[in-house]
Design a protein around this motif. Structure first.
Motif, PDB file in Angstrom:
ATOM      1  N   TYR A 134       0.820  -1.072   0.211  1.00  0.00           N
ATOM      2  CA  TYR A 134       0.118  -0.448  -0.411  1.00  0.00           C
ATOM      3  C   TYR A 134       0.636   1.286   0.243  1.00  0.00           C
ATOM      4  O   TYR A 134       2.102   1.233   0.758  1.00  0.00           O
ATOM      5  CB  TYR A 134      -0.352   0.195   1.141  1.00  0.00           C
ATOM      6  CG  TYR A 134      -2.088  -1.274   0.739  1.00  0.00           C
ATOM      7  CD1 TYR A 134      -3.626  -0.961   0.654  1.00  0.00           C
ATOM      8  CD2 TYR A 134      -1.692  -2.257   1.215  1.00  0.00           C
ATOM      9  CE1 TYR A 134      -4.512  -1.657   0.189  1.00  0.00           C
ATOM     10  CE2 TYR A 134      -3.148  -2.925   0.914  1.00  0.00           C
ATOM     11  CZ  TYR A 134      -4.227  -2.770   0.503  1.00  0.00           C
ATOM     12  OH  TYR A 134      -4.809  -3.614  -0.147  1.00  0.00           O
ATOM     13  N   ILE A 135       0.330   2.329  -0.387  1.00  0.00           N
ATOM     14  CA  ILE A 135       1.147   3.711  -1.127  1.00  0.00           C
ATOM     15  C   ILE A 135       0.532   4.769   0.222  1.00  0.00           C
ATOM     16  O   ILE A 135      -0.961   4.776  -0.136  1.00  0.00           O
ATOM     17  CB  ILE A 135       1.652   3.947  -2.418  1.00  0.00           C
ATOM     18  CG1 ILE A 135       2.078   3.057  -3.395  1.00  0.00           C
ATOM     19  CG2 ILE A 135       1.706   5.482  -2.197  1.00  0.00           C
ATOM     20  CD1 ILE A 135       1.738   3.221  -4.673  1.00  0.00           C
ATOM     21  N   HIS A 136       1.804   5.216   0.823  1.00  0.00           N
ATOM     22  CA  HIS A 136       2.104   6.265   2.183  1.00  0.00           C
ATOM     23  C   HIS A 136       1.385   7.484   1.497  1.00  0.00           C
ATOM     24  O   HIS A 136       1.845   7.536   0.542  1.00  0.00           O
ATOM     25  CB  HIS A 136       2.469   6.548   2.893  1.00  0.00           C
ATOM     26  CG  HIS A 136       2.359   6.830   4.209  1.00  0.00           C
ATOM     27  ND1 HIS A 136       2.185   9.040   3.954  1.00  0.00           N
ATOM     28  CD2 HIS A 136       2.936   7.778   5.247  1.00  0.00           C
ATOM     29  CE1 HIS A 136       2.238   9.079   4.905  1.00  0.00           C
ATOM     30  NE2 HIS A 136       2.196   8.482   5.460  1.00  0.00           N
ATOM     31  N   SER A 137      -0.079   8.226   1.324  1.00  0.00           N
ATOM     32  CA  SER A 137      -0.315   9.384   0.440  1.00  0.00           C
ATOM     33  C   SER A 137      -0.618  10.608   0.961  1.00  0.00           C
ATOM     34  O   SER A 137      -1.793  11.107   0.783  1.00  0.00           O
ATOM     35  CB  SER A 137      -1.429   8.813  -0.553  1.00  0.00           C
ATOM     36  OG  SER A 137      -1.272   7.573  -2.049  1.00  0.00           O
ATOM     37  N   GLY A 138      -0.406  10.257   2.223  1.00  0.00           N
ATOM     38  CA  GLY A 138      -0.363  11.667   2.954  1.00  0.00           C
ATOM     39  C   GLY A 138      -0.817  11.210   4.500  1.00  0.00           C
ATOM     40  O   GLY A 138      -1.948  10.198   4.905  1.00  0.00           O
ATOM     41  N   LYS A 139      -1.667  12.174   5.160  1.00  0.00           N
ATOM     42  CA  LYS A 139      -2.913  12.246   6.775  1.00  0.00           C
ATOM     43  C   LYS A 139      -4.192  12.670   6.439  1.00  0.00           C
ATOM     44  O   LYS A 139      -3.750  14.217   5.885  1.00  0.00           O
ATOM     45  CB  LYS A 139      -1.508  12.678   7.842  1.00  0.00           C
ATOM     46  CG  LYS A 139      -0.702  12.215   7.861  1.00  0.00           C
ATOM     47  CD  LYS A 139       0.214  12.125   9.209  1.00  0.00           C
ATOM     48  CE  LYS A 139       1.473  11.791   9.163  1.00  0.00           C
ATOM     49  NZ  LYS A 139       2.214  10.744   9.619  1.00  0.00           N
ATOM     50  N   VAL A 140      -4.247  11.906   7.092  1.00  0.00           N
ATOM     51  CA  VAL A 140      -6.107  12.633   7.091  1.00  0.00           C
ATOM     52  C   VAL A 140      -6.927  12.485   8.899  1.00  0.00           C
ATOM     53  O   VAL A 140      -6.263  12.055   9.472  1.00  0.00           O
ATOM     54  CB  VAL A 140      -6.897  11.895   6.453  1.00  0.00           C
ATOM     55  CG1 VAL A 140      -8.603  12.154   6.737  1.00  0.00           C
ATOM     56  CG2 VAL A 140      -6.709  12.104   5.500  1.00  0.00           C
ATOM     57  N   ARG A 141      -7.136  13.738   9.538  1.00  0.00           N
ATOM     58  CA  ARG A 141      -7.593  13.624  11.000  1.00  0.00           C
ATOM     59  C   ARG A 141      -9.480  12.801  10.915  1.00  0.00           C
ATOM     60  O   ARG A 141      -9.400  12.964   9.904  1.00  0.00           O
ATOM     61  CB  ARG A 141      -8.010  15.069  11.474  1.00  0.00           C
ATOM     62  CG  ARG A 141      -8.671  14.717  12.250  1.00  0.00           C
ATOM     63  CD  ARG A 141      -7.738  15.712  13.871  1.00  0.00           C
ATOM     64  NE  ARG A 141      -6.613  16.618  13.628  1.00  0.00           N
ATOM     65  CZ  ARG A 141      -5.547  15.674  14.789  1.00  0.00           C
ATOM     66  NH1 ARG A 141      -5.919  14.446  15.495  1.00  0.00           N
ATOM     67  NH2 ARG A 141      -4.413  16.070  14.454  1.00  0.00           N
ATOM     68  N   SER A 142      -9.689  11.818  11.656  1.00  0.00           N
ATOM     69  CA  SER A 142     -10.324  10.984  11.321  1.00  0.00           C
ATOM     70  C   SER A 142     -11.696  12.105  12.176  1.00  0.00           C
ATOM     71  O   SER A 142     -10.732  12.568  13.541  1.00  0.00           O
ATOM     72  CB  SER A 142     -10.454   9.842  12.357  1.00  0.00           C
ATOM     73  OG  SER A 142      -9.739  10.011  13.409  1.00  0.00           O
ATOM     74  N   PRO A 143     -12.630  11.439  12.139  1.00  0.00           N
ATOM     75  CA  PRO A 143     -13.914  12.659  12.898  1.00  0.00           C
ATOM     76  C   PRO A 143     -13.832  12.134  14.368  1.00  0.00           C
ATOM     77  O   PRO A 143     -13.936  12.725  15.052  1.00  0.00           O
ATOM     78  CB  PRO A 143     -14.598  11.382  12.442  1.00  0.00           C
ATOM     79  CG  PRO A 143     -14.616  10.410  11.270  1.00  0.00           C
ATOM     80  CD  PRO A 143     -13.186  10.547  11.368  1.00  0.00           C
ATOM     81  N   TYR A 144     -12.948  11.511  14.647  1.00  0.00           N
ATOM     82  CA  TYR A 144     -12.719  10.503  16.918  1.00  0.00           C
ATOM     83  C   TYR A 144     -11.166  11.580  17.123  1.00  0.00           C
ATOM     84  O   TYR A 144     -10.931  10.857  18.129  1.00  0.00           O
ATOM     85  CB  TYR A 144     -13.115   9.286  16.637  1.00  0.00           C
ATOM     86  CG  TYR A 144     -12.401   8.565  15.926  1.00  0.00           C
ATOM     87  CD1 TYR A 144     -10.725   8.148  16.338  1.00  0.00           C
ATOM     88  CD2 TYR A 144     -12.548   8.203  14.639  1.00  0.00           C
ATOM     89  CE1 TYR A 144     -10.603   7.217  14.949  1.00  0.00           C
ATOM     90  CE2 TYR A 144     -12.131   7.173  14.222  1.00  0.00           C
ATOM     91  CZ  TYR A 144     -10.791   7.000  14.087  1.00  0.00           C
ATOM     92  OH  TYR A 144     -10.220   5.887  13.416  1.00  0.00           O
ATOM     93  N   GLY A 145     -10.692  12.072  16.598  1.00  0.00           N
ATOM     94  CA  GLY A 145      -9.894  13.267  16.894  1.00  0.00           C
ATOM     95  C   GLY A 145      -8.287  12.334  16.564  1.00  0.00           C
ATOM     96  O   GLY A 145      -7.188  12.747  17.227  1.00  0.00           O
TER      97      GLY A 145
END
Length: 173
Positions: A134-145
């Protein structure tokens, strides 16, 4: 050890919920840092009733990993090609159940004609998904923090290393 990967049934919901809750609470400390507010938010929808509804949805493909009669892992693929769940009991980690669940999910995605899978990984799972191509494509904040890592993987014959895939006979034509 006898490991079986099979379709999840509504009767697996209680055991699968236990896998989810224990995995998050015990394995994902790097992510939630034992913050009660984050844990409460993350675990809030991890109830047997909710898990049963996920399993029964016609747009989801749900699996459990069963070892010696005990549910030790759970995975859920959406029809949109998102790996929404891939969790193991702490004691089941590094024994092949995660790889087996992921291989079966990828096989199903190929059978649906999905060209690429996507997922949001915890920091805890980052190394596992990277090791599976799998290719790492950035970070995303989840709805639970929790900050998650967005991963994706191309499937099928056009995918890098496609010649090595033994479990997917997709046709991208």
């Amino acid at each position: 050890m006898s490991l079986e990967i099979r379709l999840a049934a509504s009767t697996d919901a209680f055991a699968a919920c236990n896998v989810l809750r224990r995995s998050i609470a015990e394995c994902c400390v790097l992510d939630h840092k034992n913050d009660p507010a984050i844990l409460d938010a993350w675990l809030g929808n991890k109830t047997p009733q909710m898990v049963a509804s996920w399993f029964s949805s016609p747009t989801n493909f749900s699996l459990v990993a069963v070892e010696d009669g005990v549910v030790v892992g759970v995975a859920l693929l959406t029809a949109a090609g998102k790996l929404a769940l891939c969790y193991l009991l702490p004691e089941a980690r590094s024994k092949g159940a995660g790889k087996a669940l992921l291989a079966r999910v990828e096989q199903q995605a190929c059978s649906w004609g999905v060209k690429a899978l996507q997922l949001h990984s915890t920091a805890t799972g980052e190394g596992f998904f990277a090791s599976q191509g799998y290719i790492h494509s950035g970070k995303v904040r989840s709805p639970y923090g929790v900050e998650t890592i967005f991963f994706w993987k191309q499937l099928g014959e056009g995918a890098p290393n496609a010649g090595r895939k033994r479990f997917c006979n997709c046709n991208n034509n």
